[in-house]
Design a protein around this motif. Sequence first.
Motif, PDB file in Angstrom:
ATOM      1  N   ALA A 244     -41.163 -36.984  11.582  1.00 27.50           N
ATOM      2  CA  ALA A 244     -41.530 -38.001  12.465  1.00 27.50           C
ATOM      3  C   ALA A 244     -41.846 -39.092  11.607  1.00 27.50           C
ATOM      4  CB  ALA A 244     -42.694 -37.639  13.317  1.00 27.50           C
ATOM      5  N   CYS A 245     -42.168 -38.823  10.257  1.00 28.00           N
ATOM      6  CA  CYS A 245     -42.161 -39.894   9.277  1.00 28.00           C
ATOM      7  C   CYS A 245     -41.051 -39.956   8.517  1.00 28.00           C
ATOM      8  CB  CYS A 245     -43.490 -39.765   8.237  1.00 28.00           C
ATOM      9  SG  CYS A 245     -43.197 -37.982   7.683  1.00 28.00           S
ATOM     10  N   GLN A 246     -40.687 -41.379   7.893  1.00 32.34           N
ATOM     11  CA  GLN A 246     -39.695 -41.554   7.108  1.00 32.34           C
ATOM     12  C   GLN A 246     -40.107 -41.931   5.566  1.00 32.34           C
ATOM     13  OE1 GLN A 246     -36.195 -43.551   8.850  1.00 32.34           O
ATOM     14  NE2 GLN A 246     -36.287 -41.940  10.781  1.00 32.34           N
ATOM     15  N   GLY A 247     -41.277 -42.527   5.706  1.00 33.05           N
ATOM     16  CA  GLY A 247     -42.092 -42.897   4.454  1.00 33.05           C
ATOM     17  C   GLY A 247     -42.607 -41.590   4.293  1.00 33.05           C
ATOM     18  N   PHE A 248     -42.288 -41.157   2.990  1.00 30.22           N
ATOM     19  CA  PHE A 248     -42.901 -39.559   2.627  1.00 30.22           C
ATOM     20  C   PHE A 248     -43.817 -39.707   1.630  1.00 30.22           C
ATOM     21  CE2 PHE A 248     -38.538 -37.024   3.052  1.00 30.22           C
ATOM     22  CZ  PHE A 248     -38.361 -37.206   4.335  1.00 30.22           C
ATOM     23  N   ARG A 249     -44.053 -40.795   0.969  1.00 29.42           N
ATOM     24  CA  ARG A 249     -45.099 -41.143   0.112  1.00 29.42           C
ATOM     25  C   ARG A 249     -46.397 -42.149   0.975  1.00 29.42           C
ATOM     26  NH1 ARG A 249     -44.613 -37.246  -4.148  1.00 29.42           N
ATOM     27  NH2 ARG A 249     -42.526 -37.425  -4.692  1.00 29.42           N
ATOM     28  N   TRP A 250     -47.333 -41.977   0.265  1.00 31.75           N
ATOM     29  CA  TRP A 250     -48.483 -42.885   1.135  1.00 31.75           C
ATOM     30  C   TRP A 250     -48.136 -44.478   0.914  1.00 31.75           C
ATOM     31  CZ3 TRP A 250     -51.056 -46.487  -1.438  1.00 31.75           C
ATOM     32  CH2 TRP A 250     -51.209 -46.374  -3.170  1.00 31.75           C
ATOM     33  N   TRP A 251     -47.554 -44.712  -0.056  1.00 27.52           N
ATOM     34  CA  TRP A 251     -47.114 -46.240  -0.216  1.00 27.52           C
ATOM     35  C   TRP A 251     -45.945 -46.721   0.478  1.00 27.52           C
ATOM     36  CZ3 TRP A 251     -46.608 -42.599  -4.247  1.00 27.52           C
ATOM     37  CH2 TRP A 251     -45.492 -42.541  -4.735  1.00 27.52           C
ATOM     38  N   GLU A 252     -45.280 -45.695   1.249  1.00 31.46           N
ATOM     39  CA  GLU A 252     -43.804 -46.145   1.654  1.00 31.46           C
ATOM     40  C   GLU A 252     -44.326 -46.520   3.158  1.00 31.46           C
ATOM     41  OE1 GLU A 252     -41.068 -43.517  -0.930  1.00 31.46           O
ATOM     42  OE2 GLU A 252     -41.452 -42.498   0.910  1.00 31.46           O
ATOM     43  N   ILE A 253     -44.406 -47.522   3.406  1.00 30.91           N
ATOM     44  CA  ILE A 253     -44.930 -48.279   4.777  1.00 30.91           C
ATOM     45  C   ILE A 253     -43.854 -47.828   5.830  1.00 30.91           C
ATOM     46  CG2 ILE A 253     -45.406 -50.276   6.103  1.00 30.91           C
ATOM     47  CD1 ILE A 253     -46.621 -51.411   3.402  1.00 30.91           C
ATOM     48  N   LEU A 272     -45.990 -33.738  15.587  1.00 29.03           N
ATOM     49  CA  LEU A 272     -45.512 -34.659  14.704  1.00 29.03           C
ATOM     50  C   LEU A 272     -45.052 -34.083  13.387  1.00 29.03           C
ATOM     51  CD1 LEU A 272     -46.865 -36.774  16.501  1.00 29.03           C
ATOM     52  CD2 LEU A 272     -46.898 -38.168  14.670  1.00 29.03           C
ATOM     53  N   HIS A 273     -43.946 -33.835  13.387  1.00 30.16           N
ATOM     54  CA  HIS A 273     -43.086 -32.946  12.201  1.00 30.16           C
ATOM     55  C   HIS A 273     -43.153 -33.594  10.924  1.00 30.16           C
ATOM     56  CE1 HIS A 273     -41.278 -29.250  11.187  1.00 30.16           C
ATOM     57  NE2 HIS A 273     -40.299 -30.084  10.515  1.00 30.16           N
ATOM     58  N   ARG A 274     -43.842 -32.923  10.125  1.00 29.98           N
ATOM     59  CA  ARG A 274     -43.862 -33.445   8.671  1.00 29.98           C
ATOM     60  C   ARG A 274     -42.794 -32.819   7.881  1.00 29.98           C
ATOM     61  NH1 ARG A 274     -46.702 -38.070   7.071  1.00 29.98           N
ATOM     62  NH2 ARG A 274     -46.598 -37.126   5.037  1.00 29.98           N
ATOM     63  N   PRO A 275     -42.458 -33.359   6.452  1.00 25.03           N
ATOM     64  CA  PRO A 275     -41.610 -32.680   5.780  1.00 25.03           C
ATOM     65  C   PRO A 275     -42.233 -31.754   4.752  1.00 25.03           C
ATOM     66  CG  PRO A 275     -41.868 -34.934   4.730  1.00 25.03           C
ATOM     67  CD  PRO A 275     -42.410 -34.941   6.416  1.00 25.03           C
ATOM     68  N   PRO A 276     -41.791 -30.634   4.488  1.00 20.24           N
ATOM     69  CA  PRO A 276     -42.543 -29.607   3.573  1.00 20.24           C
ATOM     70  C   PRO A 276     -42.951 -30.165   2.165  1.00 20.24           C
ATOM     71  CG  PRO A 276     -40.424 -28.627   4.586  1.00 20.24           C
ATOM     72  CD  PRO A 276     -40.379 -30.021   4.898  1.00 20.24           C
ATOM     73  N   ALA A 277     -43.803 -29.954   1.404  1.00 20.57           N
ATOM     74  CA  ALA A 277     -44.070 -30.619   0.116  1.00 20.57           C
ATOM     75  C   ALA A 277     -42.951 -30.349  -0.751  1.00 20.57           C
ATOM     76  CB  ALA A 277     -45.454 -29.829  -0.349  1.00 20.57           C
ATOM     77  N   ALA A 278     -42.368 -29.324  -0.678  1.00 22.43           N
ATOM     78  CA  ALA A 278     -41.297 -28.936  -1.523  1.00 22.43           C
ATOM     79  C   ALA A 278     -39.966 -29.872  -1.363  1.00 22.43           C
ATOM     80  CB  ALA A 278     -40.674 -27.569  -1.477  1.00 22.43           C
ATOM     81  N   VAL A 279     -40.079 -30.362  -0.286  1.00 21.54           N
ATOM     82  CA  VAL A 279     -38.779 -31.312   0.122  1.00 21.54           C
ATOM     83  C   VAL A 279     -39.268 -32.696  -0.371  1.00 21.54           C
ATOM     84  CG1 VAL A 279     -37.733 -32.597   1.976  1.00 21.54           C
ATOM     85  CG2 VAL A 279     -37.943 -30.231   2.391  1.00 21.54           C
ATOM     86  N   VAL A 280     -40.525 -33.208  -0.303  1.00 25.08           N
ATOM     87  CA  VAL A 280     -41.071 -34.445  -0.573  1.00 25.08           C
ATOM     88  C   VAL A 280     -40.960 -34.528  -2.068  1.00 25.08           C
ATOM     89  CG1 VAL A 280     -43.002 -35.857  -0.731  1.00 25.08           C
ATOM     90  CG2 VAL A 280     -42.584 -34.612   1.163  1.00 25.08           C
ATOM     91  N   ARG A 281     -41.096 -33.218  -2.826  1.00 26.04           N
ATOM     92  CA  ARG A 281     -41.174 -33.388  -4.343  1.00 26.04           C
ATOM     93  C   ARG A 281     -39.755 -33.243  -4.897  1.00 26.04           C
ATOM     94  NH1 ARG A 281     -45.970 -29.808  -4.005  1.00 26.04           N
ATOM     95  NH2 ARG A 281     -44.204 -28.114  -4.055  1.00 26.04           N
ATOM     96  N   GLY A 282     -38.785 -33.001  -4.045  1.00 25.62           N
ATOM     97  CA  GLY A 282     -37.291 -32.812  -4.462  1.00 25.62           C
ATOM     98  C   GLY A 282     -36.917 -31.535  -4.987  1.00 25.62           C
ATOM     99  N   GLU A 283     -37.746 -30.441  -4.805  1.00 23.71           N
ATOM    100  CA  GLU A 283     -37.521 -29.175  -5.274  1.00 23.71           C
ATOM    101  C   GLU A 283     -37.101 -28.131  -4.430  1.00 23.71           C
ATOM    102  OE1 GLU A 283     -42.037 -28.265  -6.262  1.00 23.71           O
ATOM    103  OE2 GLU A 283     -41.916 -29.541  -7.877  1.00 23.71           O
TER     104      GLU A 283
END
Length: 411
Positions: A244-253, A272-283
């Motif tokens: 549901a979010c496209q900004g994955f980091r807190w600073w990505e407005i 609201l679906h969030r990306p898994p932490a491994a996806v956000v970290r590119g792992e």
Amino acid sequence: MTKPARDAAQKPADHYLDDIQAAGALPFILVHLACLGAIWTGVYWQDVALAVGLYGLRMFGITGGYHRYFSHRAYKTSRWFQFILAFIAQTSAQRGILWWAAKHRHHHRYSDTPADVHSPAQRGFWYAHMGWIFTARHDTTDLAAVPDLAKFPELRFLDRFHYLPAFILAVAVWFAAGWSGLVVGFFWSTVATYHGTFCINSLAHVYGRRRYLTGDDSRNNWWFALLTMGEGWHNNHHAYQSAACQGFRWWEIDTTYYILKALSWVGITWDLHRPPAAVVRGEQRLGKAIIEKAASQLVATFHVEQIAARLQATLADTPSLADVKAELQHKLENARAQAEAMLASLHMPELHMPSLPDLHMPTMPTLPTRDELKDRAAAMFVRTPSMDDIVDRARQLLIEAVCARLAVAAA
Ligand SMILES: [Zn+2]
Ligand SMILES: [Zn+2]
């Protein structure tokens, strides 16, 4: 970062520009021309404020509605709010909810391949920006792509009368704010919403940074994210579409997500679906389809014809390889698959011998080693735990392609 060479000759030879229908573009052109009405109505700050408000409302309808809810089902809501979302989205005059979602799902399935609905890399910037919308081939809706939406009669109704919400809004604005309100408040914001949305299909696949390897050209672009309420984090979105979010980091407005989150606090939206932490970290390891696309892009940066020609010449002219040549030709005659396996195991160390004949080629192409492929992949792609898989697949594809050329030459 090196972008794989895209030879114009590799592009599909279809006449996609011939498919554009002038009649289909007429309402779109008229909406643009209506903006010039401000010359006669004047521009008042109230109308500009109305335009900004209507831009925000309708951009939310597009990003929170058309895109994240209807196309990707990234969160849940009630049936009545689903209808409200669809109505708000369609006040943007960007056709029906079923059409929009079906086209968008198709875009993700074939991103930046010749089958993509709107790929700047395939058919140019302006076609991706808006040309495709007016083509006969994209006029119809593939209902098979949106069965989860088409089962609602109220959504089918809205989709059928897709300009009705925009017309109702225009009339309401005219009643409330007069002619200058209609021209500036409604038409100006309609045009701004058009191009803000279209930029997601064009700019967001051309300008910006890539954080994730997605097999396509999607980019992250902060200023575009500001203008489009979060849609500028398009590379994030292609990396994990159901968030549901496209900004994955807190600073990505990501204003759309903030609104969706606020709506969840009062029970209007939920899950609201969030990306898994491994996806956000590119792992996260990549899927087979992305590995296949990346491997093909890597192979495309090599001159297969020249590698095959050089290999063929080497086999013909180098006495030390006579046995190899005989065996290779025998295998080529018998089975291409066997030849592929043989070439894969050869590693062709002889090709680097200084006594090889000069073929007067600008570069001295040889079958690249695995390390050479790995170096090029590291220069082309962002970091991913699947890099070895991409390199192995690319080597396999390259060997297959060279073998296919050799087989043709030997026939
Ligand atoms: Zn995209
Ligand atoms: Zn999407």
